[in-house]
Design an enzyme around this catalytic site. Structure first.
Site, mmCIF file in Angstrom:
data_model
loop_
_atom_site.group_PDB
_atom_site.id
_atom_site.type_symbol
_atom_site.label_atom_id
_atom_site.label_comp_id
_atom_site.label_asym_id
_atom_site.label_seq_id
_atom_site.Cartn_x
_atom_site.Cartn_y
_atom_site.Cartn_z
ATOM 1 N N GLY A 108 0.805 -1.225 0.000
ATOM 2 C CA GLY A 108 0.000 0.000 0.000
ATOM 3 C C GLY A 108 0.829 1.261 0.000
ATOM 4 N N TYR A 118 -7.673 7.093 9.549
ATOM 5 C CA TYR A 118 -7.265 5.728 9.896
ATOM 6 C C TYR A 118 -6.251 5.682 11.025
ATOM 7 C CZ TYR A 118 -3.995 7.469 6.434
ATOM 8 O OH TYR A 118 -3.127 8.263 5.738
ATOM 9 N N ASP A 123 -6.346 8.486 2.341
ATOM 10 C CA ASP A 123 -5.673 9.550 1.576
ATOM 11 C C ASP A 123 -6.570 10.167 0.503
ATOM 12 O OD1 ASP A 123 -3.757 8.734 3.262
ATOM 13 O OD2 ASP A 123 -2.204 8.391 1.791
ATOM 14 N N LYS A 181 -0.349 2.394 -4.306
ATOM 15 C CA LYS A 181 -0.889 3.744 -4.419
ATOM 16 C C LYS A 181 -0.667 4.363 -5.809
ATOM 17 C CE LYS A 181 -2.725 5.407 -0.553
ATOM 18 N NZ LYS A 181 -2.901 4.171 0.141
#
Ligand code: GDL
Length: 545
Positions: free
Chosen positions: A104, A260, A212, A135
């Site tokens: 990630g 998060y 994000d 990402k």
């Protein structure tokens, strides 16, 4: 190597063959007989291994109820084969339910070959999950409304099959948050087209990520419909879940919330938890994005808000964004013993540097398998011994890596360098600059020798060295710096009245050495060497006539 398998299914046989083919060097001279006993009473990932060794002949009875349990028994069997014991009777099972890796990070995604190899390594570490969420791959966050193309699906199929062969579950995540309209059923349908494509490949677990992204609702239709973004995301997730369940009632959905991490109860998480189906697993990175520790007290607070225990997205050993000059190769630390009883599991976000990531990931596997027995240093040493087997190469690599244990959770990034610097400063502050010079000269020499070996053609893990290029370069500059500091200190004298003194211009010379050291931005040796040069130059300047 001879391998005879009795009992079990053809899938068990394929798993064992793949496993021992992968570990051929360790079992080259062995003749292995496996007797697989399927016992539905055995809990899911648990295994019972009874084995004996007579010279090169190994006989093992393995009781299991699942393919994953069988795969973990092979890890234990290999450790037994490599060890000195001649008999074993072991019942074992993992501590954390979900254990694995989430790709990630920002940066260049892992290649297909790395992912295939990753799956095998993660299974060797006892992990059962691998989630793809790179990402910077366009398909992840930007093109999410488009169905996966045939080339992507061909590769994904290979990954799923490799994962099945090693007892792992592979999932590919969808991150719609940058451009989604939460109220639009067409967007739910777009996510579902991808999930259906994955389901057809044998994927059973699905990721929906909202990390994000903007923290406010963007689209007028959503603003009109929902009183909060938490409400919108919960509604979107519930509609996706309902459609997923209609296709496969056993399918699982894992969500990364928009907010998060944090400390204490969070209103957004509370709202999300209230509105989102309790079946959905929610990810959490802890108090910070990269959390120094993950503990039970915080997990309890999260559960109260989210109405389910956290599934940790652990941002270690990732080194993206502001951390690109750091190399995180130390063991995982600061994750509490017993956290498995208060969480759904933990997925580690690795570095773009695939091979180097395997070292910390191996220690994470050990922690997740048995948090009570986990010993960071022993786990790290065991992992490195497997990674670099040639003794000279291993010793040189170990010395290099112990200068980059990195990140907030390994307080002392360079413990051996710390000891060296401690001895040199003690020596010069106590009137023995020549002794300090000698320590620097010798330590610099070791680094230069190591560097020559690490970068030579005969070094056995050139792939690792290539990945760590800037840090390996910095290692050389560090060695040169220490030799130069040795020459500086050799020109110094010390008296109680005047302290450390040297010829004119020596203080400025130290600053030039320091500048050259700092030019390579890769971080190595912790802060100590840099600090020492600052102090040495200041002390010399203060005492200049
Ligand atoms: C983040 C990102 C992650 C990134 C990491 C470290 C989450 C949930 N998202 O915030 O993609 O790699 O920080 O920079 O952690």
């Amino acid at each position: 190597m001879e391998l005879v398998i009795a009992g079990g299914t053809s899938h068990h046989q394929a798993m064992a063959q793949a496993f021992f083919a992968r570990h051929a060097p360790q079992v080259a001279n062995s003749s292995i007989t496996l007797n697989v006993i399927e016992n539905t009473e055995t809990p899911n990932e648990k295994f019972h291994l009874v084995a004996k060794k007579e010279n090169a002949a190994i006989h093992a009875d393995i009781s299991i109820s699942s393919h994953a349990g069988f795969r973990w028994s092979l890890n234990a069997l290999l450790r037994f084969i490599e060890g000195a014991e001649t008999r074993i009777d072991l019942q074992d099972s993992p501590a954390f339910a979900r254990r694995g890796v989430i790709e990630g990070f920002y940066g260049i995604p892992w290649t297909h070959e790395q992912r295939l190899r990753g799956i095998e390594c993660f299974a060797d570490f006892g992990m059962n999950s691998f989630m793809l969420a790179p990402k910077d791959s366009p398909w992840q966050r930007f093109d999410w409304r488009k169905p996966f193309g045939s080339q992507f699906l061909g590769l994904a199929k290979e990954l799923v099959e490799r994962a099945q062969l090693h007892g792992l579950s592979l999932s590919v995540c969808v991150s719609p948050g940058l451009s989604v309209t939460y109220s639009d059923d067409n967007d739910v349908a777009a996510v579902m087209i991808r999930y259906k494509q994955l389901l057809d490949l044998g994927v059973t677990e699905f990721g929906l990520l909202f990390d994000d992204i903007p923290w406010e609702l963007q689209v007028p239709a959503d603003i009109a419909k929902y009183d909060s973004i938490a409400h919108a995301q919960a509604s979107f997730t519930n509609r996706v879940l309902a459609e997923l369940k209609a296709l496969d009632n056993e399918a699982k959905l894992i969500v990364c919330p928009m907010e998060y991490c944090g400390r204490g109860p969070i209103e957004y998480i509370h709202q999300l938890g209230t509105h989102m189906s309790p079946e959905v697993e929610l990810m959490w990175t802890g108090r910070q994005i990269c959390s120094e520790y993950l503990d039970i007290a915080d997990a309890i607070v999260f559960k109260e808000s989210a109405q389910r225990p956290p599934l940790y997205w652990d941002n270690y050993p990732v080194n993206d964004v502001a951390m690109t000059h750091e190399l995180h190769v130390g063991p995982i630390r600061g994750r509490e013993i017993g956290l498995e009883n208060y969480s759904l599991g933990l997925l580690a976000n690795p570095m773009e540097k695939f091979e180097a990531s395997l070292l910390p990931l191996s220690t994470i596997g050990d922690y997740l398998w048995n948090s009570t027995k986990y010993n960071p240093q022993e786990s790290w040493d065991r992992a490195l011994a497997h990674m670099v087997t040639n003794p000279d190469d291993h010793a040189a690599m170990r010395r290099l890596l112990r200068n980059s244990l990195g990140s907030c959770l390994n307080g002392n990034a360079a413990p051996d360098m710390g000891t060296i610097l401690g001895s040199t400063t003690t020596a010069w502050r106590n009137g023995r600059p020549e002794e300090a010079a000698e320590i620097f000269r010798k330590s610099g020499e070791v680094i230069m020798r190591d560097h020559a070996l690490l970068t030579s053609q005969k070094f056995s893990r050139r792939d690792l060295i290539q990945e760590m290029g800037p840090w390996v370069d910095k290692y050389l500059v560090g060695g040169q710096t220490m030799e130069q500091l040795a020459m500086v200190l050799a020109q110094c004298s010390w008296t109680r009245e005047n302290g450390l003194t040297g010829p004119d211009g020596l203080a400025a010379e130290v600053l030039t050495i320091r500048e050259r050291f700092e030019k390579i931005q890769a971080r190595l040796f912790g802060d100590g060497l840099d600090l020492l040069m600052g102090e040495l130059s200041a002390e010399l300047r203060a005492n200049e006539k």
